[in-house]
Write an enzyme that holds these catalytic residues in place. Structure first.
Site, PDB file in Angstrom:
ATOM      1  N   ASP A 204       0.587  -0.817  -0.227  1.00 32.55           N
ATOM      2  CA  ASP A 204      -0.331   0.185  -0.230  1.00 32.55           C
ATOM      3  C   ASP A 204       0.288   1.400   0.226  1.00 32.55           C
ATOM      4  O   ASP A 204       0.696   2.241   0.005  1.00 32.55           O
ATOM      5  CB  ASP A 204      -1.322   0.194   1.026  1.00 32.55           C
ATOM      6  CG  ASP A 204      -2.333   0.445   1.264  1.00 32.55           C
ATOM      7  OD1 ASP A 204      -2.303   1.163   0.163  1.00 32.55           O
ATOM      8  OD2 ASP A 204      -2.866   0.535   1.539  1.00 32.55           O
TER       9      ASP A 204
ATOM     10  N   HIS B 237      -8.207  -0.928   8.489  1.00 27.99           N
ATOM     11  CA  HIS B 237      -7.118  -0.233   7.600  1.00 27.99           C
ATOM     12  C   HIS B 237      -7.324   1.136   7.487  1.00 27.99           C
ATOM     13  O   HIS B 237      -8.646   1.435   7.451  1.00 27.99           O
ATOM     14  CB  HIS B 237      -7.594  -0.889   6.584  1.00 27.99           C
ATOM     15  CG  HIS B 237      -6.881  -0.786   5.310  1.00 27.99           C
ATOM     16  ND1 HIS B 237      -5.963  -1.720   4.909  1.00 27.99           N
ATOM     17  CD2 HIS B 237      -6.304   0.331   4.397  1.00 27.99           C
ATOM     18  CE1 HIS B 237      -4.601  -0.952   3.744  1.00 27.99           C
ATOM     19  NE2 HIS B 237      -5.431  -0.160   3.651  1.00 27.99           N
TER      20      HIS B 237
ATOM     21  N   HIS C 253      -6.758   5.018   7.072  1.00 29.26           N
ATOM     22  CA  HIS C 253      -5.346   5.853   6.087  1.00 29.26           C
ATOM     23  C   HIS C 253      -5.387   7.355   6.799  1.00 29.26           C
ATOM     24  O   HIS C 253      -6.402   7.591   8.166  1.00 29.26           O
ATOM     25  CB  HIS C 253      -5.599   6.134   4.985  1.00 29.26           C
ATOM     26  CG  HIS C 253      -5.427   5.057   3.690  1.00 29.26           C
ATOM     27  ND1 HIS C 253      -4.348   5.245   2.901  1.00 29.26           N
ATOM     28  CD2 HIS C 253      -5.609   3.572   3.792  1.00 29.26           C
ATOM     29  CE1 HIS C 253      -3.605   3.865   2.554  1.00 29.26           C
ATOM     30  NE2 HIS C 253      -5.049   3.137   2.614  1.00 29.26           N
TER      31      HIS C 253
ATOM     32  N   CYS D 276      -3.440   5.288  -2.036  1.00 32.45           N
ATOM     33  CA  CYS D 276      -3.953   4.787  -3.376  1.00 32.45           C
ATOM     34  C   CYS D 276      -3.500   4.925  -4.378  1.00 32.45           C
ATOM     35  O   CYS D 276      -3.970   6.505  -4.477  1.00 32.45           O
ATOM     36  CB  CYS D 276      -5.201   4.485  -2.109  1.00 32.45           C
ATOM     37  SG  CYS D 276      -5.535   3.352  -4.043  1.00 32.45           S
TER      38      CYS D 276
HETATM   39  P1  HMG Z   1      -8.324  -4.981 -16.833  1.00 36.10           P
HETATM   40  O1  HMG Z   1      -8.001  -3.223 -17.931  1.00 36.10           O
HETATM   41  O2  HMG Z   1     -10.163  -4.596 -17.112  1.00 36.10           O
HETATM   42  O3  HMG Z   1      -8.376  -5.787 -17.037  1.00 36.10           O
HETATM   43  O4  HMG Z   1      -7.748  -4.143 -15.389  1.00 36.10           O
HETATM   44  P2  HMG Z   1      -8.263  -7.161 -18.881  1.00 36.10           P
HETATM   45  O5  HMG Z   1      -8.773  -7.973 -17.587  1.00 36.10           O
HETATM   46  O6  HMG Z   1      -9.564  -6.346 -19.265  1.00 36.10           O
HETATM   47  O7  HMG Z   1      -7.461  -7.319 -19.079  1.00 36.10           O
HETATM   48  C1  HMG Z   1      -6.186  -6.297 -20.334  1.00 36.10           C
HETATM   49  C2  HMG Z   1      -5.330  -6.241 -19.797  1.00 36.10           C
HETATM   50  O8  HMG Z   1      -4.366  -6.795 -18.694  1.00 36.10           O
HETATM   51  C3  HMG Z   1      -5.144  -8.239 -20.536  1.00 36.10           C
HETATM   52  O9  HMG Z   1      -3.769  -8.087 -21.197  1.00 36.10           O
HETATM   53  C4  HMG Z   1      -4.281  -8.849 -19.707  1.00 36.10           C
HETATM   54  O10 HMG Z   1      -4.416 -10.471 -19.777  1.00 36.10           O
HETATM   55  C5  HMG Z   1      -4.158  -8.436 -18.155  1.00 36.10           C
HETATM   56  P3  HMG Z   1      -3.838  -7.851 -23.050  1.00 36.10           P
HETATM   57  O11 HMG Z   1      -4.297  -9.086 -23.473  1.00 36.10           O
HETATM   58  O12 HMG Z   1      -4.201  -6.357 -23.552  1.00 36.10           O
HETATM   59  O13 HMG Z   1      -1.955  -8.238 -22.950  1.00 36.10           O
HETATM   60  N1  HMG Z   1      -4.443  -8.558 -17.378  1.00 36.10           N
HETATM   61  C6  HMG Z   1      -3.033  -8.390 -16.250  1.00 36.10           C
HETATM   62  N2  HMG Z   1      -1.997  -8.013 -16.363  1.00 36.10           N
HETATM   63  C7  HMG Z   1      -1.361  -8.812 -15.632  1.00 36.10           C
HETATM   64  N3  HMG Z   1      -1.638  -8.811 -13.830  1.00 36.10           N
HETATM   65  C8  HMG Z   1      -3.217  -8.972 -13.876  1.00 36.10           C
HETATM   66  C9  HMG Z   1      -4.069  -8.735 -15.429  1.00 36.10           C
HETATM   67  N4  HMG Z   1      -5.427  -8.813 -15.664  1.00 36.10           N
HETATM   68  C10 HMG Z   1      -5.235  -8.562 -16.466  1.00 36.10           C
HETATM   69  N5  HMG Z   1      -3.973  -9.380 -12.468  1.00 36.10           N
HETATM   70  C11 HMG Z   1      -7.023  -4.759 -13.272  1.00 36.10           C
HETATM   71  C12 HMG Z   1      -8.286  -4.943 -14.737  1.00 36.10           C
HETATM   72  C13 HMG Z   1      -7.952  -5.746 -12.403  1.00 36.10           C
HETATM   73  C14 HMG Z   1      -5.879  -6.189 -14.209  1.00 36.10           C
HETATM   74  C15 HMG Z   1      -6.891  -3.437 -13.274  1.00 36.10           C
HETATM   75  O14 HMG Z   1      -8.000  -2.407 -13.224  1.00 36.10           O
HETATM   76  C16 HMG Z   1      -5.224  -2.850 -12.513  1.00 36.10           C
HETATM   77  O15 HMG Z   1      -4.657  -4.134 -12.381  1.00 36.10           O
HETATM   78  N6  HMG Z   1      -6.297  -2.507 -11.618  1.00 36.10           N
HETATM   79  C17 HMG Z   1      -5.515  -2.542 -10.204  1.00 36.10           C
HETATM   80  C18 HMG Z   1      -5.518  -0.910  -8.847  1.00 36.10           C
HETATM   81  C19 HMG Z   1      -4.759  -1.174  -7.922  1.00 36.10           C
HETATM   82  O16 HMG Z   1      -4.161  -2.303  -8.261  1.00 36.10           O
HETATM   83  N7  HMG Z   1      -5.172  -0.356  -6.531  1.00 36.10           N
HETATM   84  C20 HMG Z   1      -4.229  -0.739  -5.939  1.00 36.10           C
HETATM   85  C21 HMG Z   1      -4.600  -0.996  -4.911  1.00 36.10           C
HETATM   86  S1  HMG Z   1      -6.283  -1.235  -4.083  1.00 36.10           S
HETATM   87  C22 HMG Z   1      -5.780  -0.396  -2.394  1.00 36.10           C
HETATM   88  O17 HMG Z   1      -5.139   0.196  -2.441  1.00 36.10           O
HETATM   89  C23 HMG Z   1      -7.687  -0.493  -1.094  1.00 36.10           C
HETATM   90  C24 HMG Z   1      -6.584  -0.984  -0.137  1.00 36.10           C
HETATM   91  O18 HMG Z   1      -6.016  -0.777   0.245  1.00 36.10           O
HETATM   92  C25 HMG Z   1      -7.620  -1.005   1.027  1.00 36.10           C
HETATM   93  C26 HMG Z   1      -8.328   0.968   0.797  1.00 36.10           C
HETATM   94  O19 HMG Z   1      -7.495   1.617   1.223  1.00 36.10           O
HETATM   95  O20 HMG Z   1      -8.960   0.931   1.136  1.00 36.10           O
HETATM   96  C27 HMG Z   1      -6.432  -2.370  -0.138  1.00 36.10           C
HETATM   97 MG    MG Z   2      -5.196   1.268   1.648  1.00 36.34          MG
END
Ligand code: HMG
Ligand code: MG
Length: 303
Positions: A17, A208, A210, A241
């Site tokens: 995070d 959790h 922030h 985030c």
């Molecule tokens: P998308 O573009 O909708 O994915 O993203 P898709 O399923 O349509 O696929 C598009 C392309 O992405 C494809 O590749 C997939 O293979 C690839 P292409 O065919 O175009 O070459 N792909 C991936 N590649 C690697 N690893 C994967 C993956 N999945 C698909 N897992 C997706 C959807 C979820 C992947 C995207 O939106 C994403 O990666 N989001 C991440 C957001 C994130 O990490 N946010 C921060 C964390 S959450 C947070 O901080 C909150 C928390 O702390 C709690 C709080 O504080 O509230 C937890």
């Molecule tokens: Mg967080």
């Protein structure tokens, strides 16, 4: 005064995070060194990376390589975020034994964060959690924006409870209740937290917080009075985030530890050792970290 818990479990989320929202990308070996310093401090749960799309979070694009650099420590559980089956494939290949799926109580936030609606994300996670169980991988769940959403405003506690239930129903062993933009106050924690513990075992719920508005320590104290015993935090108060504009880092592990130590609540974690880890990563980032307890020298005398 209500009775406070005797012991608390801290889930260190700084390498995930925290680093996901730092503008500087840290080399893989330095991340591994940071994580080792955290493990040596007594932290037993460390979230080290995310198997998300590397373009969405470039800071964590080296997740697969990082895991091969990590030193194993007895009793330390490393975990990583997984948003879908592709993420689980990567987690399995890495050999990691704990993952976390993540959704939100706000529809708009969830779409911005993982490009899925909340119900859609639950449907995507279900086979992920089932397959993880077959692979002997345990799963945590996160609910973001449990108090206030940066796009939708205040969030109803019933909505948080519904999403929490959906995660428990699919088989996660713990749900982390996220104040993603650090806007909650103790009154909100009393209301939403109280609603959640009326429906779920309190020892399966993590808080959790922030620290955007400086309320995180107050919110932890409120939670302790209600009996919560699992808290997420980031060394030095790193991060935020990337999909919650303006949100700052988690409560700093040092600030959390200072409070818990002074309240006589056991954690098994050395504040002095966490400070060493934070100083190391602050040097790598080339910036001072926000933790008040990290910055002061008074705590050195107390501990
Ligand atoms: P998308 O573009 O909708 O994915 O993203 P898709 O399923 O349509 O696929 C598009 C392309 O992405 C494809 O590749 C997939 O293979 C690839 P292409 O065919 O175009 O070459 N792909 C991936 N590649 C690697 N690893 C994967 C993956 N999945 C698909 N897992 C997706 C959807 C979820 C992947 C995207 O939106 C994403 O990666 N989001 C991440 C957001 C994130 O990490 N946010 C921060 C964390 S959450 C947070 O901080 C909150 C928390 O702390 C709690 C709080 O504080 O509230 C937890
Ligand atoms: Mg967080």
């Amino acid at each position: 005064m209500s009775t406070l818990p005797r012991a608390v479990r801290i889930v260190e989320v700084g390498p995930r995070d925290g680093l996901q929202n730092e503008s500087k990308i840290i080399p893989t070996e330095k991340k591994a060194e940071f994580i080792s310093l955290l493990a040596l401090s007594g932290l037993k749960d460390i979230e080290i990376a995310s198997f998300v799309h590397p373009k969405w979070v470039p800071q964590l694009a080296d997740a697969d390589a990082l895991i091969s650099h990590l030193r194993p420590y007895p009793d330390v559980r490393y975990s990583a975020l997984v948003p879908n089956m592709k993420g689980l494939d990567r987690a399995i290949a890495s050999g990691l034994k704990r993952i976390a799926v993540f959704t939100a109580a706000s529809e708009t936030f969830n779409r911005k964060n993982i490009n899925m609606g909340v119900a859609e994300s639950i449907a995507v996670f279900k086979p992920v959690v089932e397959r993880a169980a077959k692979e002997n991988i345990s799963v945590r769940g996160y609910v973001s924006t449990c108090f206030v959403c940066p796009y939708e405003g205040p969030i109803a506690k019933e909505r948080v409870a519904d999403v929490t239930k959906a995660l428990f129903d699919m088989g996660v062993d713990e749900v982390s209740i996220g104040d993603t933009i650090g806007a909650a106050t103790p009154k909100d924690v009393e209301s939403t937290g109280g609603h959640l513990i009326s429906q779920n075992p309190i020892d399966k719920l993590a808080m959790h917080f922030h620290d955007t508005y400086g309320m995180a320590v107050a919110n932890v104290y409120q939670s302790l009075q209600m009996g919560f015993t699992i808290f997420d935090s980031s060394a030095g108060g790193l991060g935020g985030c990337p999909y919650a504009p303006g949100a700052s880092g988690n409560i700093a592990t040092e600030d959390l530890l200072y409070l818990l130590d002074r309240l006589g609540i056991q954690t098994g974690v050395s504040l002095a050792a966490v400070r060493r880890a934070s100083r190391f990563i602050a040097t790598q980032l080339g910036r001072a970290l926000p933790s008040r307890v990290l910055q002061t020298s008074i705590g050195e005398v107390v501990h």
